[in-house]
Motif scaffolding. Structure first.
Motif, PDB file in Angstrom:
ATOM      1  N   PRO B 521       0.849  -1.195   0.000  1.00 48.83           N
ATOM      2  CA  PRO B 521       0.000   0.000   0.000  1.00 48.83           C
ATOM      3  C   PRO B 521       0.884   1.245   0.000  1.00 48.83           C
ATOM      4  O   PRO B 521       1.986   1.213   0.531  1.00 48.83           O
ATOM      5  N   PRO B 522       0.428   2.307  -0.622  1.00 49.70           N
ATOM      6  CA  PRO B 522       1.280   3.491  -0.693  1.00 49.70           C
ATOM      7  C   PRO B 522       1.548   4.027   0.705  1.00 49.70           C
ATOM      8  O   PRO B 522       0.678   4.061   1.552  1.00 49.70           O
ATOM      9  N   VAL B 523       2.786   4.414   0.907  1.00 44.79           N
ATOM     10  CA  VAL B 523       3.167   4.918   2.225  1.00 44.79           C
ATOM     11  C   VAL B 523       2.643   6.337   2.380  1.00 44.79           C
ATOM     12  O   VAL B 523       2.746   7.141   1.467  1.00 44.79           O
ATOM     13  N   ASP B 524       2.070   6.595   3.496  1.00 40.37           N
ATOM     14  CA  ASP B 524       1.589   7.942   3.769  1.00 40.37           C
ATOM     15  C   ASP B 524       2.785   8.904   3.706  1.00 40.37           C
ATOM     16  O   ASP B 524       3.736   8.747   4.458  1.00 40.37           O
ATOM     17  N   PRO B 525       2.753   9.862   2.813  1.00 43.33           N
ATOM     18  CA  PRO B 525       3.958  10.688   2.646  1.00 43.33           C
ATOM     19  C   PRO B 525       4.321  11.495   3.885  1.00 43.33           C
ATOM     20  O   PRO B 525       5.447  11.918   4.032  1.00 43.33           O
ATOM     21  N   TYR B 526       3.360  11.706   4.777  1.00 48.14           N
ATOM     22  CA  TYR B 526       3.700  12.478   5.969  1.00 48.14           C
ATOM     23  C   TYR B 526       4.262  11.623   7.089  1.00 48.14           C
ATOM     24  O   TYR B 526       4.668  12.128   8.110  1.00 48.14           O
ATOM     25  N   SER B 527       4.258  10.284   6.858  1.00 50.94           N
ATOM     26  CA  SER B 527       4.730   9.438   7.948  1.00 50.94           C
ATOM     27  C   SER B 527       6.223   9.598   8.158  1.00 50.94           C
ATOM     28  O   SER B 527       6.745   9.240   9.190  1.00 50.94           O
ATOM     29  N   ARG B 528       6.902  10.172   7.146  1.00 47.95           N
ATOM     30  CA  ARG B 528       8.343  10.303   7.358  1.00 47.95           C
ATOM     31  C   ARG B 528       8.655  11.390   8.368  1.00 47.95           C
ATOM     32  O   ARG B 528       9.775  11.508   8.818  1.00 47.95           O
ATOM     33  N   TYR B 529       7.649  12.196   8.719  1.00 51.17           N
ATOM     34  CA  TYR B 529       7.913  13.212   9.732  1.00 51.17           C
ATOM     35  C   TYR B 529       7.589  12.714  11.123  1.00 51.17           C
ATOM     36  O   TYR B 529       7.788  13.410  12.089  1.00 51.17           O
ATOM     37  N   GLY B 530       7.061  11.490  11.193  1.00 51.36           N
ATOM     38  CA  GLY B 530       6.718  10.949  12.504  1.00 51.36           C
ATOM     39  C   GLY B 530       7.933  10.318  13.156  1.00 51.36           C
ATOM     40  O   GLY B 530       9.029  10.322  12.599  1.00 51.36           O
ATOM     41  N   PRO B 531       7.751   9.762  14.343  1.00 44.46           N
ATOM     42  CA  PRO B 531       8.890   9.150  15.028  1.00 44.46           C
ATOM     43  C   PRO B 531       9.355   7.905  14.294  1.00 44.46           C
ATOM     44  O   PRO B 531       8.566   7.178  13.719  1.00 44.46           O
TER      45      PRO B 531
END
Lengths: 115, 647
Positions: B521-531
């Motif tokens: 599934p496509p990775v949520d592009p904002y997840s790279r800003y999470g921990p």
């Protein structure tokens, strides 16, 4: 046969011992010092054999300090011995000064390597 | 801000052409600069631009200095051999003639000046910058023509007509070297690379336009230039859009101003505000004819010569119809669209017909102009059906009619041995079959994995059959619920849609081991800003250390030889009898032993916490001390034992 060989060994040992007693005291002190250094080295080797060679640098520095100081003492003995014709002109005090200086340098290196 | 007179002139000229009033405080600063540069010792270029600025701003310049400037410029004109010098001098004289009628600017030797400019011309219509420079330039041709026009206007007597005709021929030859784009726009290019500045198409073309229109303005008779080239030049300047550079903008606007009212031919531009006609809203097709800067045109009629669909070029829907003219809005409009116009792309061919036949020579109308017109409308979707078919026989297991206007969804189920069939028809408002640009069906699994298929058409209707047996691998063997979405769209379709038709439960076999896995599934592009994930560091396993008791035992064991050494020393009868008695040697002896002890202590400290550098420094100091002391005591002992021996 065995009894004669053991008696021979005892006689040899006694002859050596009496010959050794004739050496001057200062040389005996140096010989004692050498023996002390060698025994210390041997005990360190036995310890290393028991527990393994980690840390190796410490083992080396310990053993080499004993060996080094023994070698320097032997040099001193050679130079101080009056029966040694080669070093007739060298004053024993000078030899002793060399001994002290070399030991100090050796122990500096050893302390650095001890870690 | 300090700007050069050239830039100031360009800005002011643009404001003048576009009719913008600019009364800012900078006009006083600019006037000051103008006055500065109107001295007789200023460089020619600054003088020229100062006069140009003065023409627009009309600063308070006293006319006394003008006489000196005029005589200086006239002298320059006769002596100069460089084109730019002649250009600035002539230009300055023409400007002064307009600004102060008392000054005598007329040239004495008009023929001579004319000849010196003409001498630099080349056979292909271009000009050289000076007699030393062999390179010929199109930009220089524009400057030369402007200068020649100035010479003619400064002549006290009528100039020889044959000379003028020679220059007209040069202009025609220059226009033979014009460049062209595919969309009928014409421009001039500088052929040689190098020179002082790199001239772009815009500045080169505008220089030529300036020169040619200036020359045409002062000569009588026609210059034989084809009107499509003039129209092409106008389209070039209009097609540039809005340049980002101030100089380019000035060149564009000034060239358009010269083309607006020139004596060769004035281009007329036909434009449409809207090229889309909606069948549902039924608007009006409007056409406007203007000059390049939007001024009024002479009386004319716009005619539709032909109008045909791009699909059927031979049959025309309109043949030779005139457009009505609305006086108020200034638009020409088509009063009624033909009845058989359908949802499609058409091409309308327009022609401008001038009422006054005599003005044919004055204006460039451009012949037949092709304009694509889009006709849009509502497309009806009918006969929509979706069914699940059994593969062998083709008999339908489930068949449902779809109502695509409503919002109801269907539920179907199928296994991998069956097929899914979807069919529908698209018709235009006039009942013809419509082929849209896009007709897709999308199957989306619960896990968001999507598959898109194109719906093909068989002439009359649109149909797609999804054979699941062949698609099993493409669907990654994923069983479960799939959403079915239909997309139909086209540029001319006013009701393009993307609609959820329903769901289908698919039962597919198990995936074999070697099958491709579905894409992640496509990775949520904002997840790279999470921990980020916790990192567990793996340290090197520490070495196994020996038992502490063993180590302590050996520590004791090590001390044994030392104790044995001390015992042995006592047994040998070690004594301190030889210790020197008297004070001085005794002190040295003590110091010697203290020194050795200090060095050994230093070594212990070195092992415990000092670093090598401090240790070495201290050892050096202590060693020096030790050597001194040791030398003293040992030499003393040596001396005493030597005395004993000799004694």
């Amino acid at each position: 046969m065995a009894r004669s060989s053991s008696k021979d060994a005892q006689d040899l040992f006694r002859a050596l011992w009496s010959a050794y007693a004739a050496t001057p005291t200062n040389l005996k002190i140096i010989d004692l010092y050498v023996l002390f250094a060698v025994f210390t080295a041997l005990i360190q080797v036995v310890y290393m054999a028991l527990v393994g060679s980690f840390p190796f640098n410490s083992f080396l520095s310990g053993v080499l300090s004993c060996v080094g100081t023994a070698v320097l003492a032997v040099c001193l003995r050679i130079q101080v011995n009056k029966e040694n014709k080669e070093f007739k002109d060298l004053a024993p005090e000078r030899a002793f000064a060399d001994f002290v200086l070399c030991n100090l340098v050796l122990h500096l290196v050893i302390m650095n390597f001890l870690g | 801000s300090v700007i050069s007179l050239e830039d100031a002139y360009e800005a002011l000229r643009v404001f003048e052409i576009l009719g913008i009033e600019e009364k800012t405080h900078s006009s006083t600063a600019t006037c000051e600069k103008v006055l500065e540069n109107l001295g007789s010792s200023s460089p020619l270029k600054d003088l020229f631009y100062a006069l140009k600025v003065n023409k627009i701003l009309k600063c308070n310049v006293n006319g006394e200095g003008f006489e000196d400037i005029a005589s200086r410029l006239k002298a320059n004109v006769h002596d100069a051999s460089i084109l730019l010098d002649i250009y600035y001098s002539i230009g300055g004289l023409v400007l002064m003639k307009d600004q102060d009628s008392n000054v005598d600017v007329l040239l004495a030797d008009v023929d001579g000046v004319f000849q010196s400019i003409k001498a630099l011309s080349q056979s292909d219509g271009r000009w050289r910058y000076s007699s030393d420079n062999p390179e010929s330039s199109t930009y220089a041709a524009g400057l030369a023509l402007e200068a020649l026009a100035g010479v003619i206007s400064l002549a006290s007597s009528e100039i020889d007509q044959s000379k003028v005709n020679i220059v007209k021929n040069d202009i025609v030859k220059l226009f033979d070297g014009i460049e062209k784009y595919d969309d009928e726009t014409f421009y001039f290019d500088e052929k040689f690379v190098g020179g002082n500045e790199q001239r772009g198409f815009l500045s080169t073309t505008s220089s030529v336009v300036r020169g040619v229109t200036a020359f045409a303005a002062v000569t009588s008779g026609k210059i034989n230039l084809p009107e499509d080239k003039i129209l092409g030049l106008a389209k070039f300047f209009l097609g540039v859009g809005i340049p980002g550079d101030a100089k380019d903008f000035f060149n564009q606007v000034e060239s358009l101003a010269f083309l607006e009212s020139n004596r060769i031919s004035i281009p007329l531009i036909l434009s449409l505000p809207e090229t889309v006609y909606s069948l549902t809203k039924k608007g009006q097709l409007k056409v406007k004819v203007n000059t390049v800067l939007g001024s009024a045109v002479p009386p004319l009629t716009v005619k539709v010569v032909r109008a045909f669909s791009t699909g059927a070029k031979d049959s025309a829907i309109i043949d030779s119809k005139e457009l009505q003219y609305d006086q108020e809005s200034g638009f020409h409009f088509l009063d009624a669209f033909p009845k058989n116009v359908d949802v499609e792309t058409y091409v309308f061919v327009f022609e401008i017909v001038l009422h006054d036949c005599g003005s044919e020579n004055v204006y460039a109308t451009g012949g037949q102009i092709h304009v694509p017109i889009f006709v849009t409308g509502i497309i009806e979707v009918g006969n929509a059906e979706i069914s699940v078919l059994n593969s062998n026989i083709g008999s339908a297991e489930t068949q449902k009619k779809l109502d695509l206007a409503g919002n109801d969804v269907v539920s179907l189920s199928a296994n991998h041995l069956q097929k899914l069939k979807l069919s529908f028809q698209l018709t235009t408002p006039h009942g013809h079959v419509f082929k849209p640009h896009q007709a897709f069906i999308k199957l989306r699994h619960e896990t968001k994995v999507e598959h898109v298929f194109v719906v093909g058409n068989t002439g009359k209707k649109f149909e797609i059959i999804l054979d699941f047996l062949g698609l099993v691998e493409k669907l990654f063997y994923l069983s479960g619920r799939y959403d079915i979405e239909l997309t139909v769209g086209d540029a001319t379709m006013e009701n393009s849609f993307l609609q959820l038709l329903g769901h289908v439960e698919l039962d597919l076999p198990e995936a074999p081991e070697k099958a491709a896995h579905p894409p992640p599934p496509p990775v949520d592009p904002y997840s790279r800003y999470g921990p980020k994930a916790e990192i567990t560091h793996i340290f090197r396993a520490p070495e196994k250390r020996p038992d502490q008791k063993l180590s302590l035992a050996f520590l004791g064991l090590i001390l044994l030889p030392f104790i044995g050494f001390l015992v042995g020393l006592l047994r040998l009868g070690v004594n301190l009898k030889n210790f020197p008695g008297s004070t001085v040697p005794a002190t040295f002896a003590i110091l010697f032993h203290v020194g050795i002890g200090a060095v050994l202590l230093l070594y212990v400290l070195f092992w415990l916490k000092l670093d090598l550098f401090t240790t070495l420094k201290t050892v050096g100091l202590l060693g020096a001390f030790l050597m001194f002391v040791g030398h003293r005591i040992l030499s003393h002992i040596a001396l005493t034992s030597a005395k004993l021996k000799s004694a």
